[in-house]
Design a protein around this motif. Structure first.
Motif, short mmCIF file in Angstrom:
data_model
loop_
_atom_site.label_atom_id
_atom_site.label_comp_id
_atom_site.label_asym_id
_atom_site.label_seq_id
_atom_site.Cartn_x
_atom_site.Cartn_y
_atom_site.Cartn_z
N LEU A 55 0.81 -1.21 0.00
CA LEU A 55 0.00 0.00 0.00
C LEU A 55 0.85 1.27 0.00
O LEU A 55 0.48 2.26 -0.62
N VAL A 56 1.97 1.25 0.67
CA VAL A 56 2.84 2.43 0.74
C VAL A 56 3.64 2.59 -0.54
O VAL A 56 3.74 3.68 -1.10
N LEU A 57 4.20 1.47 -1.03
CA LEU A 57 5.10 1.52 -2.19
C LEU A 57 4.31 1.41 -3.49
O LEU A 57 4.41 0.42 -4.23
N ASP A 58 3.55 2.44 -3.76
CA ASP A 58 2.68 2.43 -4.94
C ASP A 58 3.45 2.50 -6.25
O ASP A 58 2.88 2.28 -7.32
N ASN A 59 4.75 2.81 -6.19
CA ASN A 59 5.55 2.95 -7.41
C ASN A 59 6.57 1.82 -7.60
O ASN A 59 7.34 1.85 -8.55
N VAL A 60 6.59 0.84 -6.71
CA VAL A 60 7.49 -0.31 -6.85
C VAL A 60 6.67 -1.47 -7.40
O VAL A 60 5.66 -1.86 -6.80
N PRO A 61 7.07 -2.05 -8.53
CA PRO A 61 6.20 -3.03 -9.19
C PRO A 61 5.90 -4.29 -8.39
O PRO A 61 4.79 -4.80 -8.45
N HIS A 62 6.88 -4.79 -7.64
CA HIS A 62 6.70 -6.10 -7.01
C HIS A 62 7.04 -6.07 -5.53
O HIS A 62 7.98 -5.41 -5.10
N ILE A 63 6.26 -6.84 -4.75
CA ILE A 63 6.55 -7.08 -3.35
C ILE A 63 6.87 -8.57 -3.21
O ILE A 63 6.06 -9.42 -3.55
N LYS A 64 8.07 -8.83 -2.72
CA LYS A 64 8.54 -10.22 -2.64
C LYS A 64 8.43 -10.74 -1.21
O LYS A 64 8.98 -10.14 -0.28
N ALA A 65 7.71 -11.84 -1.03
CA ALA A 65 7.70 -12.55 0.24
C ALA A 65 8.81 -13.60 0.15
O ALA A 65 8.61 -14.69 -0.39
N TYR A 66 9.97 -13.23 0.64
CA TYR A 66 11.16 -14.08 0.50
C TYR A 66 11.01 -15.29 1.42
O TYR A 66 11.19 -15.20 2.63
N TRP A 67 10.67 -16.42 0.83
CA TRP A 67 10.30 -17.59 1.63
C TRP A 67 11.42 -18.06 2.55
O TRP A 67 11.16 -18.68 3.59
N ALA A 68 12.67 -17.73 2.22
CA ALA A 68 13.80 -18.16 3.03
C ALA A 68 13.78 -17.54 4.43
O ALA A 68 14.37 -18.09 5.36
N THR A 69 13.11 -16.39 4.59
CA THR A 69 13.04 -15.79 5.93
C THR A 69 11.66 -15.91 6.56
O THR A 69 11.54 -15.77 7.78
N SER A 70 10.64 -16.17 5.78
CA SER A 70 9.29 -16.19 6.36
C SER A 70 8.67 -17.59 6.42
O SER A 70 7.57 -17.74 6.96
N THR A 71 9.35 -18.59 5.91
CA THR A 71 8.87 -19.96 5.64
C THR A 71 8.01 -19.93 4.37
O THR A 71 7.35 -18.93 4.06
N ILE A 72 8.00 -21.04 3.67
CA ILE A 72 7.26 -21.09 2.41
C ILE A 72 5.76 -20.99 2.65
O ILE A 72 5.03 -20.37 1.87
N ASN A 73 5.27 -21.54 3.76
CA ASN A 73 3.83 -21.49 4.02
C ASN A 73 3.35 -20.07 4.27
O ASN A 73 2.33 -19.64 3.71
N LEU A 74 4.08 -19.31 5.09
CA LEU A 74 3.68 -17.93 5.35
C LEU A 74 3.87 -17.08 4.11
O LEU A 74 3.09 -16.16 3.84
N ALA A 75 4.91 -17.37 3.33
CA ALA A 75 5.12 -16.63 2.07
C ALA A 75 3.96 -16.84 1.12
O ALA A 75 3.56 -15.92 0.39
N MET A 76 3.39 -18.04 1.12
CA MET A 76 2.22 -18.29 0.28
C MET A 76 1.01 -17.51 0.78
O MET A 76 0.26 -16.94 -0.01
N VAL A 77 0.80 -17.46 2.09
CA VAL A 77 -0.30 -16.66 2.64
C VAL A 77 -0.12 -15.19 2.29
O VAL A 77 -1.07 -14.48 1.97
N ALA A 78 1.14 -14.74 2.31
CA ALA A 78 1.43 -13.33 2.02
C ALA A 78 1.02 -12.94 0.60
O ALA A 78 0.82 -11.74 0.33
N GLN A 79 0.87 -13.91 -0.28
CA GLN A 79 0.44 -13.60 -1.64
C GLN A 79 -1.00 -13.08 -1.67
O GLN A 79 -1.43 -12.50 -2.66
N GLU A 80 -1.74 -13.28 -0.60
CA GLU A 80 -3.09 -12.72 -0.49
C GLU A 80 -3.10 -11.45 0.36
O GLU A 80 -4.16 -10.89 0.64
N PHE A 81 -1.90 -11.01 0.75
CA PHE A 81 -1.77 -9.79 1.54
C PHE A 81 -0.80 -8.82 0.85
O PHE A 81 -0.04 -8.12 1.52
N GLY A 82 -0.84 -8.81 -0.49
CA GLY A 82 -0.09 -7.81 -1.23
C GLY A 82 1.13 -8.29 -1.96
O GLY A 82 1.58 -7.65 -2.91
#
Length: 354
Positions: free
Chosen positions: A273-300
């Motif tokens: 929401l803040v970075l309206d000019n950056v094309p992509h937001i990466k949920a780097y699974w190596a730090t968040s776990t792959i499961n939480l990174a997948m959930v993050a795909q529904e949170f931006g």
């Protein structure tokens, strides 16, 4: 809060004060608006690439309290790879389908700048189509200080020797009081931004990171994002923003309370929401776990990074990422979550939609 909700509904740019108020919203309200923004930009696509991380040395002149990778009393196993050893890893990675080699090192005071840079030329000579993502702004700052080179000279050498894009590491948190506590002596926030600006002015792209969940607070995170947004307005050189979740093991930061999944997902959503000019937001699974990174795909978020193949920096601090992930697992996870898997190159050109 009514005015903030109206602003989110309209999609207008948020002020600093409004950005700070985002953390007061509940997770699902944030997720709703971040997901709307994500769908407007990328639909149901989730991006990933086939990459390999190589970390050629862990001997470091700097002492960052959060780091479990560099050689110190909690990790008394110093190493420095030869170029032949690096090239052998590159050859194996290419054989396994890697299209990007991501090379990040510690700040080794016992090597020459040629050791850092000539490997990129060797990679390009052997594999001209392989994308080389290498040298964080922190490494560039170290090479500049240690070898008497200007930032411009280091960047020019990077281009000359074959570096294609820059990773976003070394940003940590931009607030200088926090930096003094966790990474004193490392590149300053001002110089991190200056280095990326120089890189962007060469017509090259980079990523930006933010390490959160340690001793910083929500205001520090917002300040960090806004500085990225300000530079992006000028250069348009950032491909992606990557909120990195602090890993707690084998380091020297004393954190009284670790953040949970709600705070992580809130930060992901707020980043979108803040970075309206950056094309992509990466949920780097190596730090968040792959499961939480997948959930993050529904949170931006819209990106998972890549297969990695081998990962040393985050796994040294407790992340379960040492062996990477295979592409088949990525594709199956994305599909089973109701999204569209898109293999991309390092610059987000779409290679294959599954």
């Amino acid at each position: 809060m009514t005015n903030l909700i109206e602003k989110l509904q309209s999609g207008d740019r948020l002020s600093r004060k409004e950005c700070l108020k985002l953390y007061e919203l509940d997770l699902f309200t944030l997720g709703k608006f971040a997901n709307i923004k994500r769908k407007q930009m990328h639909g149901k696509k989730i991006f990933f690439n086939v990459n390999r991380h190589i970390n050629p040395t862990n001997i470091c002149a700097d002492v960052c309290k959060f780091c479990a990778f560099s050689s110190h009393r909690k990790n008394p196993n110093p190493y420095t790879m030869s170029h032949d050893e690096i090239m052998a890893d590159v050859a194996t990675s290419v054989k396994n389908g890697a299209k990007e080699i991501h090379i990040v090192s510690a700040h080794n005071p016992h090597t020459s700048w040629q050791w850092y840079l000539e490997i990129f030329r060797k990679i390009k000579q052997s594999y001209p189509d392989l994308h080389v993502k290498a040298l964080t702004a922190a490494e560039i700052d170290f090479l500049s200080r240690h070898h008497g080179l200007s930032y411009e000279e280091v960047v020019e050498k990077m281009v000359e020797y074959g570096v294609d894009s820059m990773p976003g590491g070394g940003a940590e948190i931009f607030d200088e009081e926090i930096r003094a506590k966790i990474c004193k002596g490392k590149v300053s926030s001002e110089n991190w931004l200056k280095i990326h600006k120089i890189w962007h002015e060469k017509g090259r792209l980079s990523n930006a990171t933010m390490l959160f969940g340690h001793v910083e607070n929500e205001a520090h995170r917002i300040d960090h994002m806004l500085r990225i947004r300000d530079l992006q307005d000028i250069t348009k050189g950032f491909n992606a923003f990557i909120p990195l979740v602090y890993q707690r093991d084998n380091n020297f930061i004393k954190v009284s309370k670790f953040i949970g999944s709600v705070e992580i997902l809130k930060t992901m959503a707020i980043s979108r929401l803040v970075l309206d000019n950056v094309p992509h937001i990466k949920a780097y699974w190596a730090t968040s776990t792959i499961n939480l990174a997948m959930v993050a795909q529904e949170f931006g978020a819209d990106d998972l990074d890549g297969t990695i193949q081998k990962e040393s920096i985050q796994s040294a601090a407790g992340a379960k990422s040492a062996r990477g992930m295979d592409m088949k697992s990525f594709i199956e996870l994305i599909k089973s979550s109701g999204f569209i898997p898109v293999e991309r190159d390092s610059l987000y050109n779409e290679l294959k939609i599954y």
